[in-house]
Design an enzyme around this catalytic site. Structure first.
Site, PDB file in Angstrom:
ATOM      1  N   GLU A 187      73.691  58.062  24.617  1.00 41.25           N
ATOM      2  CA  GLU A 187      74.944  58.164  25.355  1.00 41.25           C
ATOM      3  C   GLU A 187      75.315  56.860  26.058  1.00 41.25           C
ATOM      4  O   GLU A 187      76.489  56.471  26.067  1.00 41.25           O
ATOM      5  CB  GLU A 187      74.866  59.298  26.394  1.00 41.25           C
ATOM      6  N   HIS A 209      65.564  31.789  41.221  1.00 38.06           N
ATOM      7  CA  HIS A 209      66.385  32.777  40.513  1.00 38.06           C
ATOM      8  C   HIS A 209      67.697  33.062  41.214  1.00 38.06           C
ATOM      9  O   HIS A 209      68.772  32.907  40.626  1.00 38.06           O
ATOM     10  CB  HIS A 209      65.616  34.086  40.325  1.00 38.06           C
ATOM     11  N   HIS A 256      73.119  32.406  41.672  1.00 39.84           N
ATOM     12  CA  HIS A 256      71.871  32.301  40.923  1.00 39.84           C
ATOM     13  C   HIS A 256      71.827  30.982  40.160  1.00 39.84           C
ATOM     14  O   HIS A 256      72.442  30.857  39.108  1.00 39.84           O
ATOM     15  CB  HIS A 256      71.758  33.463  39.929  1.00 39.84           C
ATOM     16  N   HIS A 307      71.981  71.988  31.542  1.00 38.91           N
ATOM     17  CA  HIS A 307      73.162  71.578  30.780  1.00 38.91           C
ATOM     18  C   HIS A 307      74.460  71.891  31.527  1.00 38.91           C
ATOM     19  O   HIS A 307      75.515  71.932  30.915  1.00 38.91           O
ATOM     20  CB  HIS A 307      73.169  72.284  29.420  1.00 38.91           C
TER      21      HIS A 307
END
Lengths: 696, 696
Positions: A425, A270, A35, A487
């Site tokens: 998380e 890019h 890149h 869960h």
């Protein structure tokens, strides 16, 4: 330590900036992969930052009090490698020429364990800045812990370079919000705002006001309008950011991606090397010889040599300061050295771990985990962490914990060790990686096992980057019960086992929980995940903290077993009961507890055979997906669906993980193999594999 | 359709609000499990929303033009169940009494496939609001597609109730940023700002300005200071939000968690049932009989009956409108019905899929995927999606694609079908779930295989909720090459295979790619993940689109095979070459291609045996972790480490996945089993398992 004040830049500085650009272009071109856009576009801010403000000693990349630099847009790795070369790290021109080649120290994206001067592994977007938050928090915590009046032995900043992509990732949003709450004034983010992402202009999808968003988190923000050439403007902004001590700083720097290329300012520059002709034109434009490749003029090298000398001097001064500190505070210095230099664990810590007598009451392994934390945290000041807003459920609220909060906060201060991660998380895991990367701290964090996949991107980096992070997960199965299918992720245990360089511990009771902590703390080169039960579990006869080191071991044996029953965690008591039922029918079962299959896989084949037997059917039971158990058992029982919402005993029944049903299934297996040869498991799994060296 | 204007509320309304509160408390108490705090605290906003503004017909929850309601804080499920009961959905008092019990329609967290009136499955935080963005986008797209002047047949809002936890999750940040960009004025979010999370007050960790953050995304925001009793204030804010047509709306409503309980306003009422005495006191406070449980007074039922009648009437009016639309626009109506009511796929679409002759040039399966998209999108207007800023790399930029953008945007409008997700993998997946939940659209999305774990939380919900989402992943192995270890997640394929109710397709060439699309499109009850190669692959003799339906099939056979070679994706050509090498040494190998192991597992045992053989060693090869392959092969070769950064051919060599090395390994396996019995794989894996019904 001080860094240079704002000073105006010379022609050599401008030549150096352009040198970075063409070196970056040459590097990507030579690899025919990579890149070029970001290295070229970010050259000005990199030059200003590295020459004027980043406190580091290129001749000793491990100097403890260095500023940390993170290239969050890791695809711009050529920029970082070029800077490391110019500054005099262990990065030769030949290394640049080996960009993205097998065995080089210049991989496609920066990897901390491969390259001198790289602080963290980046490339997966959003991770770099999130680790930066962890690095900054670690610095604030260690400073609060060790610094004394007149002895700022821990005193550095964390600089992050970042592009649009990272800002779009949720993990970066989580971490930035936490950084604002924590008032991490030592975190300074330079945003390469080039208006371009892979698909085109960012207004295709990204039209939010990034500065305003960070202000809403409590950040300080600035904008530099001309990041292509206004070196003074960049310098002024960095100085202002350094001066802000109670807020993280974001500097939005408007740049032109691939500046100087014929396709500058477009997505075309890019991720594809520039054409040789384009590079030649660019070199001419910048006043360089288009025929010369990987060329750096002497005055540019000299400029960076001066920066290097300044870094050498800075470390020297710090060493002097540290010597005086060690003299004045020998105990603190000894602890500092234990944690940050020798990286030793507290002596004989295993002796402090709790021991559970089989005669005692039932205990959930998450509660045994709390017992371990209560035992360990007083002697392990480097244990630092918390939970994603599940302190009670995860049982991480150990005795006497102090809150890690910004100084002046009503709950705590930077010397505190208990982190309130919030329901973040992924940010929590990436933060932990950053903390681990700083050194001197063993981070832990916690959530339900079900939600650890929210953090998967960062957990993979823990393993790849060899970060010792302790992931405490609780509510590890269908035993979650009433909370239901949303869960109860039966697939998470197989996923964690499939991830290389990670230990998954699923202990059967308190003793194995203690042993799991001992093993995880001793495993310094990668993460460990604990899967702890929500529900109470019987204390078992024969479990052993020490034997967790073997990964699996015989819990109870019989002279001539008809079958080997193997299980982990809460299902070990299931197979103990099953074995009793079978015994009442004259069937002899060996019972094997397997708290860590990764450790078991590392034992000798002889040991493995001694545990699982030869010529005896092996039947596994685990309240998780059976995927992968075929390596260790002839028949596997588990939960290959989504669970249920109900009191948990009924869910175990639904999936047949109760002694009477399991005994029936085991009998079927014995019957099946009565008339067939029992295949050897250990041979099958291992001896036939070609040798692959896993050392990088 | 119109909804009621702002009107003041009566004493019966206030009684109804308190009825919701005590019913919620009773429901959680009876289960002895659950979260009373949110149901009690959110009762006022729920009452106002459901009685005055939510357009829905409780007697027909599937009415196509209903407003969608999402309880993003799914742990407050008791609130939703109570509302469904009061409004007259299929939710009896007995159902409330069965809250969180086995087999009930009232699981711990709302699950769309179990409960009448639940739109999406929530509980994992952040998912609900993110699916709400998808639902709102789907509505805007279908409205732009089908509505005609005077016939607004698609015209509804999406209402989301949400707590602090969801706002902390990165997935919600990604989706909210996208929603702002997309100017989804039909999305209205009611934020239960109760200042409490599980660990305590939110200022422990969450001190950002949520409204300001959403303003930075381009949202409209408001605040209602007294959400406990100011029903008019809530109503006024919802009306104002509905009136804003070009921005998503956030209404921050300050409430007291567990209002009326003795522990109101604290984390103690979040996740534990209230004590019976506390509930009794609460009932007294609200003027109810403390001895009565699950009791609803007649005038409250009457109030909701009137709301229900209004909903019945609303659908009736829409049906009349739709009839006139169908008369005026029969072709459009037929297509509307095909997509949204009959849910039929376009007829004979398989015939349009590309066919690849073995004599043609090599093609990467990601490019074959583009061929498929080019063939399918013209006849599949319901294919709607895009890439996480990797349109070129993922090869999702099909011919003639139109941009899904807000009306007035320079790139496109709501009628467009190509979504620019930005670098927001998790938000993208959750958005896709929302789109699928709306109906009439088959969403697809795309990223590198490595980064699909960023979206793991949402992918699990795709599978659990039976959403047909097509996950296109490319760069599916170490063949990523130079990008290196950060982009080569060998563990992702095992993880996806361990996830129930999901098909993973890894096709070997163009024909299998076409077959994978056909199978994935026909699998209406769950998600499919495609793992496509970056690199060119040979066109193979004998591959078949049709045979993908079997999951695995014999590609080439020999009369008496010495070994069965099985592989997926790019390694099928490896085993074809290996078989040739072995043949030159007189060793006969059957070659099996296995594009979808989940489909193979669903075939008859006889078929499975016919493919993998009996008494013949099976050796697998896959450029991914070998974890789990032990179910289908005696010996497995793959990538059980992190990969490398280099031209990809060298990485395959490093891991031994080249014909000469693989042939050596296969010979070892044959040798090994010459002196040992070859265990049966099919028996082992399946016949011994107890029957578990996987139907919920």
């Amino acid at each position: 330590m001080t860094v240079n004040g704002h000073s105006s830049f010379t022609d050599v500085d401008r030549k150096a900036v352009n040198t970075i650009r063409v070196l970056g272009a040459d590097t990507v071109r030579k690899a025919n992969s990579g890149h070029p856009g970001a290295p070229i576009g970010c050259a000005p801010m990199a030059h200003v930052l590295f020459t004027k403000y980043l406190k580091a000693n290129p001749t000793n990349s491990h100097w403890l009090n260095r500023d940390r630099f993170i290239l969050s847009n890791g695809h711009g790795s050529a920029l970082q490698y070029v800077m490391l070369h110019l500054l005099g790290y262990k990065m030769s021109i030949d290394d640049l020429k080996s960009f993205r080649q097998m065995g080089s120290n210049t991989p496609g994206h920066p990897e901390v364990h491969l390259t001198d001067g790289v602080e963290v592994t980046t490339g997966p977007l959003g991770q770099g800045i999130s680790m930066g938050v962890g690095l900054a928090a670690a610095e604030r915590h260690l400073a609060a812990t060790f610094n004394k009046p007149d002895f700022p032995v821990v005193d550095n900043n964390v600089f992050v370079m970042i592009g649009d992509g990272c800002f779009q990732e949720g993990v970066a949003c989580e971490a930035a919000s936490l950084a604002g709450h924590l008032k991490l004034g030592n975190l300074i983010v330079l945003y390469d705002a080039n208006n371009i992402q892979i698909d085109g202009e960012i207004d295709l999808t990204f039209t939010e006001d990034v500065n305003a968003r960070h202000e809403s988190y409590g950040w300080h923000t600035q904008t530099v309008e001309d990041g292509d050439s206004d070196l003074d403007g960049i310098a002024k902004a960095i100085e202002a950011a350094i001066a802000v001590k109670d807020k993280p700083s974001l500097i939005t720097i408007r740049t032109t991606i691939g500046y100087g290329s014929q396709n500058q300012g477009t997505e075309k520059v890019h991720g594809v090397p520039l054409e040789p002709k384009d590079i030649a034109e660019m070199k001419k434009k910048f006043g360089f010889d288009p025929e010369k490749h990987f060329h750096v003029e002497e005055d540019v090298y000299e400029l960076y040599a001066a920066v290097r000398a300044k870094g050498v001097q800075a470390e020297k001064e710090w060493n002097a300061l540290y010597s005086k500190f060690a003299e004045a505070y020998p105990a603190e210095a000894a602890e500092f050295e234990r944690r940050l230099i020798k990286k030793e664990l507290p002596k004989d810590f295993e002796k402090l771990l709790p021991v559970y007598d089989p005669s005692g009451p039932q205990v959930a392994t998450r509660v045994a985990s709390l017992d371990c934390l209560n035992a360990l945290t007083p002697v392990f000041p480097e244990l630092f962490g918390g939970s994603a807003d599940l302190t009670g459920s995860n049982s991480t609220g150990y005795k006497g914990k102090t809150e890690f909060q910004p100084d002046g906060n009503k709950y705590g201060n930077y010397a505190g060790r208990y982190v309130r991660f919030g329901v973040r998380e992924h940010g929590m895991a990436a933060f932990s990686n950053g903390v681990a990367a700083y050194g001197g701290i063993i981070p832990f964090n916690a959530t339900y096992l079900n939600f650890i996949t929210y953090a998967a991107g960062a957990i993979r980096l823990s393993a790849l980057s060899r970060h010792q992070v302790l992931y405490i997960t609780t509510h590890d199965s269908i035993a979650v019960g009433e909370d239901g299918r949303t869960h109860q992720a039966s697939e998470n245990i197989p996923w964690l086992r499939a991830l290389p360089n990670l230990y998954l511990f699923r202990p059967a009771d308190g003793n194995e929980t203690a042993g799991s902590y001992a093993q995880a703390l001793k495993f310094r080169e990668g993460p460990s995940v604990f899967a702890f039960s929500k529900q109470n579990l019987p204390r078992l006869s024969g479990t052993s903290a020490d034997k967790v080191a073997f990964g699996a071991y015989i819990l109870s044996d019989v002279p001539k077993p008809d079958v080997v029953l193997v299980a982990t965690g809460s299902e070990v008591s299931l197979i103990v009961e099953t074995a009793k039922l079978l015994a009442s029918e004259g069937i002899q079962a060996r019972v094997v507890s397997a708290p860590c299959l990764e450790l078991f896989a590392k034992q000798s084949l002889d040991y493995q055979r001694s545990v699982l037997g030869e010529g005896i059917p092996v039947v596994s039971a685990e309240a998780a997906g059976t995927f992968g158990w075929q390596k260790w058992a002839h028949v596997s029982h588990g939960v290959d669906w989504f669970g249920a919402s109900s009191p948990y005993e009924l869910i175990f029944k639904k999936f047949g993980l109760v002694p009477d049903v399991h005994a029936q299934r085991v009998k079927k297996a014995i019957e099946f193999y009565k008339i067939r040869p029992v295949p050897a498991l250990i041979y099958d799994a291992q001896e036939l594999l070609g040798k692959v060296v896993f050392d990088d």
